[in-house]
Design a protein around this motif. Sequence first.
Motif, PDB file in Angstrom:
ATOM      1  N   ALA A 133       0.813  -1.274   0.048  1.00  0.00           N
ATOM      2  CA  ALA A 133      -0.217  -0.038   0.050  1.00  0.00           C
ATOM      3  C   ALA A 133       0.747   1.423   0.112  1.00  0.00           C
ATOM      4  CB  ALA A 133      -1.137  -0.099   1.304  1.00  0.00           C
ATOM      5  N   SER A 134       1.916   1.310   0.652  1.00  0.00           N
ATOM      6  CA  SER A 134       2.829   2.464   0.884  1.00  0.00           C
ATOM      7  C   SER A 134       3.845   2.512  -0.371  1.00  0.00           C
ATOM      8  CB  SER A 134       3.546   2.380   2.058  1.00  0.00           C
ATOM      9  OG  SER A 134       4.451   1.179   2.323  1.00  0.00           O
ATOM     10  N   ARG A 135       3.836   1.709  -1.124  1.00  0.00           N
ATOM     11  CA  ARG A 135       4.933   1.824  -2.295  1.00  0.00           C
ATOM     12  C   ARG A 135       5.047   2.841  -2.891  1.00  0.00           C
ATOM     13  NH1 ARG A 135       3.938  -3.100  -5.337  1.00  0.00           N
ATOM     14  NH2 ARG A 135       2.408  -1.819  -6.339  1.00  0.00           N
ATOM     15  N   ASP A 136       4.041   3.527  -3.266  1.00  0.00           N
ATOM     16  CA  ASP A 136       4.269   4.684  -4.247  1.00  0.00           C
ATOM     17  C   ASP A 136       3.562   6.025  -3.536  1.00  0.00           C
ATOM     18  OD1 ASP A 136       5.074   3.401  -6.353  1.00  0.00           O
ATOM     19  OD2 ASP A 136       2.870   2.528  -6.751  1.00  0.00           O
ATOM     20  N   ILE A 137       4.007   6.039  -2.112  1.00  0.00           N
ATOM     21  CA  ILE A 137       3.163   7.251  -1.419  1.00  0.00           C
ATOM     22  C   ILE A 137       4.500   7.805  -0.704  1.00  0.00           C
ATOM     23  CG2 ILE A 137       1.720   7.956   0.476  1.00  0.00           C
ATOM     24  CD1 ILE A 137      -0.018   5.741  -0.154  1.00  0.00           C
ATOM     25  N   PRO A 138       4.829   9.129  -0.625  1.00  0.00           N
ATOM     26  CA  PRO A 138       6.026   9.653  -0.221  1.00  0.00           C
ATOM     27  C   PRO A 138       5.776   9.789   1.659  1.00  0.00           C
ATOM     28  CG  PRO A 138       4.500  11.419  -1.084  1.00  0.00           C
ATOM     29  CD  PRO A 138       3.944   9.877  -1.301  1.00  0.00           C
ATOM     30  N   ILE A 139       5.720   8.608   2.399  1.00  0.00           N
ATOM     31  CA  ILE A 139       5.602   8.333   3.422  1.00  0.00           C
ATOM     32  C   ILE A 139       6.406   7.293   3.975  1.00  0.00           C
ATOM     33  CG2 ILE A 139       3.520   7.226   3.502  1.00  0.00           C
ATOM     34  CD1 ILE A 139       2.604   9.048   5.992  1.00  0.00           C
ATOM     35  N   LYS A 140       6.932   7.140   5.162  1.00  0.00           N
ATOM     36  CA  LYS A 140       7.911   6.068   5.667  1.00  0.00           C
ATOM     37  C   LYS A 140       7.109   5.326   6.708  1.00  0.00           C
ATOM     38  CE  LYS A 140      11.190   3.585   6.951  1.00  0.00           C
ATOM     39  NZ  LYS A 140      11.437   2.131   6.653  1.00  0.00           N
ATOM     40  N   PRO A 141       6.492   4.275   6.527  1.00  0.00           N
ATOM     41  CA  PRO A 141       5.846   3.282   7.564  1.00  0.00           C
ATOM     42  C   PRO A 141       7.074   2.750   8.406  1.00  0.00           C
ATOM     43  CG  PRO A 141       5.419   2.281   5.568  1.00  0.00           C
ATOM     44  CD  PRO A 141       6.301   3.541   5.256  1.00  0.00           C
ATOM     45  N   VAL A 142       6.807   2.731   9.897  1.00  0.00           N
ATOM     46  CA  VAL A 142       7.714   1.852  10.615  1.00  0.00           C
ATOM     47  C   VAL A 142       6.870   0.936  11.176  1.00  0.00           C
ATOM     48  CG1 VAL A 142       9.129   2.111  12.824  1.00  0.00           C
ATOM     49  CG2 VAL A 142       9.202   4.012  11.275  1.00  0.00           C
ATOM     50  N   ILE A 143       7.116  -0.497  10.760  1.00  0.00           N
ATOM     51  CA  ILE A 143       6.054  -1.439  10.925  1.00  0.00           C
ATOM     52  C   ILE A 143       6.739  -2.330  11.776  1.00  0.00           C
ATOM     53  CG2 ILE A 143       5.194  -3.282   9.586  1.00  0.00           C
ATOM     54  CD1 ILE A 143       5.758  -2.076   6.994  1.00  0.00           C
ATOM     55  N   LEU A 144       5.536  -2.500  13.277  1.00  0.00           N
ATOM     56  CA  LEU A 144       5.896  -3.303  14.030  1.00  0.00           C
ATOM     57  C   LEU A 144       4.768  -4.480  14.099  1.00  0.00           C
ATOM     58  CD1 LEU A 144       6.208  -0.698  17.010  1.00  0.00           C
ATOM     59  CD2 LEU A 144       7.764  -1.405  15.196  1.00  0.00           C
ATOM     60  N   GLY A 145       5.199  -5.655  13.803  1.00  0.00           N
ATOM     61  CA  GLY A 145       4.517  -6.617  13.476  1.00  0.00           C
ATOM     62  C   GLY A 145       4.046  -7.502  14.689  1.00  0.00           C
ATOM     63  N   ARG A 146       3.273  -8.498  14.680  1.00  0.00           N
ATOM     64  CA  ARG A 146       2.738  -9.364  15.774  1.00  0.00           C
ATOM     65  C   ARG A 146       2.293 -10.698  14.977  1.00  0.00           C
ATOM     66  NH1 ARG A 146      -2.587  -6.192  17.884  1.00  0.00           N
ATOM     67  NH2 ARG A 146      -0.925  -4.876  18.510  1.00  0.00           N
ATOM     68  N   ASP A 147       1.859 -11.781  15.812  1.00  0.00           N
ATOM     69  CA  ASP A 147       1.591 -12.799  15.213  1.00  0.00           C
ATOM     70  C   ASP A 147       0.648 -13.758  16.450  1.00  0.00           C
ATOM     71  OD1 ASP A 147       2.230 -15.166  13.162  1.00  0.00           O
ATOM     72  OD2 ASP A 147       2.065 -16.144  14.896  1.00  0.00           O
ATOM     73  N   ASP A 148      -0.407 -14.317  15.834  1.00  0.00           N
ATOM     74  CA  ASP A 148      -1.316 -14.911  16.595  1.00  0.00           C
ATOM     75  C   ASP A 148      -0.838 -15.798  17.683  1.00  0.00           C
ATOM     76  OD1 ASP A 148      -3.333 -13.515  15.648  1.00  0.00           O
ATOM     77  OD2 ASP A 148      -4.132 -14.862  14.189  1.00  0.00           O
ATOM     78  N   SER A 149       0.281 -16.337  17.304  1.00  0.00           N
ATOM     79  CA  SER A 149       1.032 -17.308  18.217  1.00  0.00           C
ATOM     80  C   SER A 149       1.502 -16.722  19.769  1.00  0.00           C
ATOM     81  CB  SER A 149       2.364 -17.913  17.633  1.00  0.00           C
ATOM     82  OG  SER A 149       3.223 -17.038  17.438  1.00  0.00           O
TER      83      SER A 149
END
Length: 384
Positions: A133-149
Motif C-alpha cells: 500500500a505504501s510503495r508509491d506514497i511519499p511516507i515512511k511506515p515504521v512497521i511493528l508486527g505481531r503474530d497470533d502465536s
Amino acid sequence: MFTIANGIILKGQNLVSSKENIVVDDGRIIEIGKDLSEGKIIDVDGAVVCPSFINGHIHIGDSIIKDEGYGLSLSEMVKPPNGVKHKALANAEDDEMIGAMISSMWDMVNSGTTHFIDYREGGLHGIKLLKEASRDIPIKPVILGRDDSFYGDDPDLSKVKTAIRKILKVADGIAPSGFGEITDEVARLIVDECSKQGKISSIHVAESEKNQIESLEKCNKTEIEKGVDANFSQLVHVTNPKNDDLDLIKNSSSNVVVCPRANAALNVGVCKLNEMLNLGIRPLIGSDNVMLNSPNMLRELEFSLKLMSVYYKSYIDPAMLLQMATTNVCSHEINNVVQKSYINEGDFAELIIFKSFSKDPHLNICNRCETKNILYIINKKCIV
C-alpha cells in the motif's frame, strides 16, 4: 538545489525560531543563514518552516471501519481476538485493506506527516499488505508486527520464536497488544530478539484503569512496571500510571507514546502529559486507531493543547507539545529504526511550511493551522 527564503525556521531539538533561509541540495540541508540564495528560490514570505510530523502510534489497518463501534468499551473495540476491530480485519479482503490504508496515508501526507509507527496486525501477510500500500506514497511506515502465536495462557514458545524471527526479517520491530494477552515468557522472547537485532519492541501499557488493577491483582505489578522490567523499548499510552510508575519510566531506557484523542474516544482517561514533561520524559504523540480518529496530527496537537490546559488548569508549553510530533523521535533514536532529523545543516530536508497567522510560531501550528494552511511539504522523495 533550491533555497527556502524568508521563512521563520524552527531549528534543532527544541524548535528554536529564527528568520533565516535554508539551502537544500540532493535532499539534505547544506546551509542555513540569512540572505542565502542558491538554485531555485522558494520565497515563503514569513511562513513557518517546521520539521515534518511523525505519527508516533497508529493502527492503520482499521481504516476499513471508521467510526464503527462508537461508545463501546476498550475491550469490546480492540481486544484480540474478538474486538470489533479484529473481527473486521479477519473478514476484510486484501484489496479493501490496501485501498483504505492508501487513503489514510494520503490523509497523513497532506497534513504534514512523513513517518508513522504502525502496530501491524495480520502477521507476515499484514506486513506485506502495508508495504504494498505504501510503495508509491511519499511516507515512511515504521512497521511493528505481531503474530497470533503470541497469545494465550500456554503458548508454544518454539512457534513464538519462529514467528518473531520471521517477522523481524521484514519489519522494524514487534508490538504485541498488551500484557493481558501475552505471558511473561513471550514478552521476554520479543524484547530479547528485538534487542539483538537493534529493532523496536513496543507494547500498550496502562491504557485503562481496569488494566492496571487487573495487573496488580494478578502479578503485584502495574503494567508499566512490567513494561519497564521487561525492557520494552517503547511503551504506548501510559494513561493511568500508579505509585512510582512515571519515575520508573524516567529512569529507564523506554520511550513513551501518548494518544490523547484515542484515550478520550474510548473514555479511559487523560494522559499525565504535564507530569511527564516535568519529570523530563519526552514522549512522542500519536493518533492511534484510524477507526477512532483521523490520522491528522494537527488535530491531535490542538486537542492536546486544550485538553492539558483544562485538565491541569495550567498551560502546556506549545513548543514542547510540537516536539512530541517532530524532534522527540530523534532524542529517543528508537533503536536507530526511525531516521528523522532536526532542521540543522547536514540533516535531511523533511519539512512542512505553514502559513503564518500569529507571532508565536509554535502556537501558530498547534492552535491555528489546518491542512489547507500547509504551503509545502518537502521530504527526500518530493515537494508536495
